[in-house]
Design a protein around this motif. Structure first.
Motif, mmCIF file in Angstrom:
data_model
loop_
_atom_site.group_PDB
_atom_site.id
_atom_site.type_symbol
_atom_site.label_atom_id
_atom_site.label_comp_id
_atom_site.label_asym_id
_atom_site.label_seq_id
_atom_site.Cartn_x
_atom_site.Cartn_y
_atom_site.Cartn_z
ATOM 1 N N THR A 121 0.834 -1.317 -0.019
ATOM 2 C CA THR A 121 -0.113 -0.098 0.020
ATOM 3 C C THR A 121 0.838 1.108 -0.241
ATOM 4 O O THR A 121 0.520 2.279 -0.692
ATOM 5 C CB THR A 121 -0.934 -0.040 1.123
ATOM 6 O OG1 THR A 121 -1.806 -1.154 1.100
ATOM 7 C CG2 THR A 121 -1.850 1.267 1.300
ATOM 8 N N LEU A 122 1.990 1.096 0.580
ATOM 9 C CA LEU A 122 2.770 2.513 0.874
ATOM 10 C C LEU A 122 3.546 2.702 -0.437
ATOM 11 O O LEU A 122 3.604 3.924 -0.893
ATOM 12 C CB LEU A 122 3.912 2.236 1.969
ATOM 13 C CG LEU A 122 3.155 2.042 3.494
ATOM 14 C CD1 LEU A 122 4.327 1.844 4.516
ATOM 15 C CD2 LEU A 122 2.324 3.268 3.974
ATOM 16 N N VAL A 123 3.935 1.834 -0.938
ATOM 17 C CA VAL A 123 4.667 2.088 -2.185
ATOM 18 C C VAL A 123 3.699 2.495 -3.384
ATOM 19 O O VAL A 123 4.246 3.296 -4.175
ATOM 20 C CB VAL A 123 5.444 0.571 -2.805
ATOM 21 C CG1 VAL A 123 5.865 0.778 -4.283
ATOM 22 C CG2 VAL A 123 6.516 0.098 -1.714
ATOM 23 N N ALA A 124 2.677 1.802 -3.251
ATOM 24 C CA ALA A 124 1.686 2.722 -4.502
ATOM 25 C C ALA A 124 1.203 4.089 -4.119
ATOM 26 O O ALA A 124 1.255 4.715 -4.954
ATOM 27 C CB ALA A 124 0.280 1.753 -4.291
ATOM 28 N N THR A 125 1.267 4.380 -2.710
ATOM 29 C CA THR A 125 0.885 5.555 -2.418
ATOM 30 C C THR A 125 2.124 6.590 -2.965
ATOM 31 O O THR A 125 1.566 7.658 -3.272
ATOM 32 C CB THR A 125 0.750 5.573 -0.722
ATOM 33 O OG1 THR A 125 -0.381 4.928 -0.363
ATOM 34 C CG2 THR A 125 0.551 7.300 -0.342
ATOM 35 N N LEU A 126 3.363 6.124 -2.694
ATOM 36 C CA LEU A 126 4.264 7.163 -3.133
ATOM 37 C C LEU A 126 4.703 7.060 -4.606
ATOM 38 O O LEU A 126 5.188 7.825 -5.018
ATOM 39 C CB LEU A 126 5.688 6.700 -2.430
ATOM 40 C CG LEU A 126 5.767 7.519 -1.124
ATOM 41 C CD1 LEU A 126 4.907 6.921 0.022
ATOM 42 C CD2 LEU A 126 7.373 7.361 -0.627
ATOM 43 N N ASN A 127 3.717 6.322 -5.156
ATOM 44 C CA ASN A 127 3.793 6.544 -6.902
ATOM 45 C C ASN A 127 2.433 7.186 -7.216
ATOM 46 O O ASN A 127 2.292 6.912 -8.593
ATOM 47 C CB ASN A 127 4.235 5.064 -7.350
ATOM 48 C CG ASN A 127 5.363 4.621 -7.561
ATOM 49 O OD1 ASN A 127 6.173 5.161 -8.384
ATOM 50 N ND2 ASN A 127 5.978 3.938 -6.476
ATOM 51 N N THR A 128 1.756 7.877 -6.527
ATOM 52 C CA THR A 128 0.525 8.530 -6.843
ATOM 53 C C THR A 128 0.418 9.769 -6.639
ATOM 54 O O THR A 128 0.653 10.036 -5.247
ATOM 55 C CB THR A 128 -0.666 7.670 -6.297
ATOM 56 O OG1 THR A 128 -0.770 6.150 -6.569
ATOM 57 C CG2 THR A 128 -2.134 8.304 -6.412
#
Length: 238
Positions: A121-128
Motif C-alpha cells: 500500500t505504501l509503495v503504491a501511495t508514493l507513486n500516486t
C-alpha cells in the motif's frame, strides 16, 4: 529327751513346709506355661476358657493397623505421588513448549503478512499524485514515510510543488507483485521488492503506462509500518 523330741518335730515341720512350697511353685510354673489368662480365670470360676479369655481381654477401642503394613504402604504411596507429579510436570512442560513454539510461529507469520500488505500500500501511495491536489498528495507521502525518506520528502520546496501542479498530470501507482526479502521482528525492519505499474494521465493526451521496480525498507513505528527508503531499480528487458 523332751528337748530332742521338740527339735526333731520342728525339723520335720520345716521339711513339710518346704515340700508344700516346692509343690505350689511347680504347679504355678506349669499353669503359666500351658494356660492363658482366660483359661486360668475359667479354671477358677468354672467357665469356658474361650469365653473367659474374651471377658478378660479389654474391649477394642478402634481398628488396629500393623506397623509393618503401614511401613510397606508408605513407599507405594510415595512412588505414586512422585509419578503423578512427574506426569503433571511433563504434561505442562510439553504444553508450554507447544504453545510457545506455535505462538512464536503465528506471531512471525502475522508480522510478515502485515509488513507485506502495508508495504504494498505504501509503495503504491508514493507513486500516486494528482496535480489538482499536490499538497494533499505530499501530505500522504509524509504519512507513509519515516526516517531518511520522510526527511527528504519534508524538504520539498515550493518551486517543486509549483512544477508538479504545472505538469497537469495524474499519476496512479499499482503494485503488481511484491515480496519481503528480509524480516527482523526484533528490530522491526523489513526489506521489500516490488514491481509497480504507474499510469500517467495528462490532459489532452492518452494515458501512458510504465513499470518500475523498487527496493524499499520498511520500519515499524508507533503508528505502524512506514517506508524509510524507496529506491528505483533498473529494469532490464529480456
Amino acid at each position: 529327751m523332751a528337748a530332742q523330741r521338740k527339735l526333731t518335730a520342728v525339723a520335720e515341720l520345716d521339711a513339710d513346709v518346704d515340700a508344700v512350697f516346692n509343690a505350689v511353685t511347680e504347679a504355678d510354673h506349669a499353669t503359666a506355661t500351658t494356660s492363658t489368662p482366660g483359661e486360668t480365670a475359667a479354671a477358677s470360676l468354672d467357665l469356658d476358657p474361650a469365653s473367659a479369655d474374651s471377658a478378660a481381654r479389654p474391649p477394642a477401642t478402634g481398628r488396629k493397623r500393623s506397623w509393618a503394613t503401614v511401613s510397606r504402604r508408605k513407599p507405594v504411596w510415595a512412588a505414586a505421588v512422585v509419578l503423578a507429579a512427574a506426569a503433571v510436570f511433563a504434561g505442562w512442560s510439553g504444553y508450554s513448549w507447544y504453545s510457545a513454539s506455535h505462538s512464536t510461529s503465528a506471531t512471525y507469520g502475522e508480522t510478515r503478512d502485515e509488513a507485506l500488505a502495508t508495504g504494498r500500500t505504501l509503495v503504491a501511495t508514493l507513486n500516486t499524485l494528482d496535480y489538482h491536489q499536490v499538497d494533499a498528495g505530499l501530505s500522504r507521502w509524509l504519512d507513509a514515510s519515516t526516517g531518511p525518506l520522510h526527511d527528504e520528502l519534508a524538504r520539498t520546496t515550493p518551486q517543486t510543488k509549483q512544477a508538479l501542479s504545472a505538469g497537469a498530470t495524474v499519476a496512479t501507482g499499482k503494485v503488481l507483485d511484491a515480496g519481503l526479502s528480509e524480516l527482523d521482528t526484533h528490530a522491526g525492519t523489513a526489506k521489500l521488492i516490488a514491481s509497480v505499474e504507474v499510469t500517467v494521465a495528462k490532459e489532452g493526451t492518452a494515458p501512458a503506462t510504465r513499470r518500475n521496480r523498487y527496493a524499499a525498507t520498511l520500519t515499524r513505528t508507533a503508528s505502524g509500518w512506514k517506508l524509510s527508503t524507496l529506491d528505483q531499480l533498473a529494469v532490464t528487458s529480456s
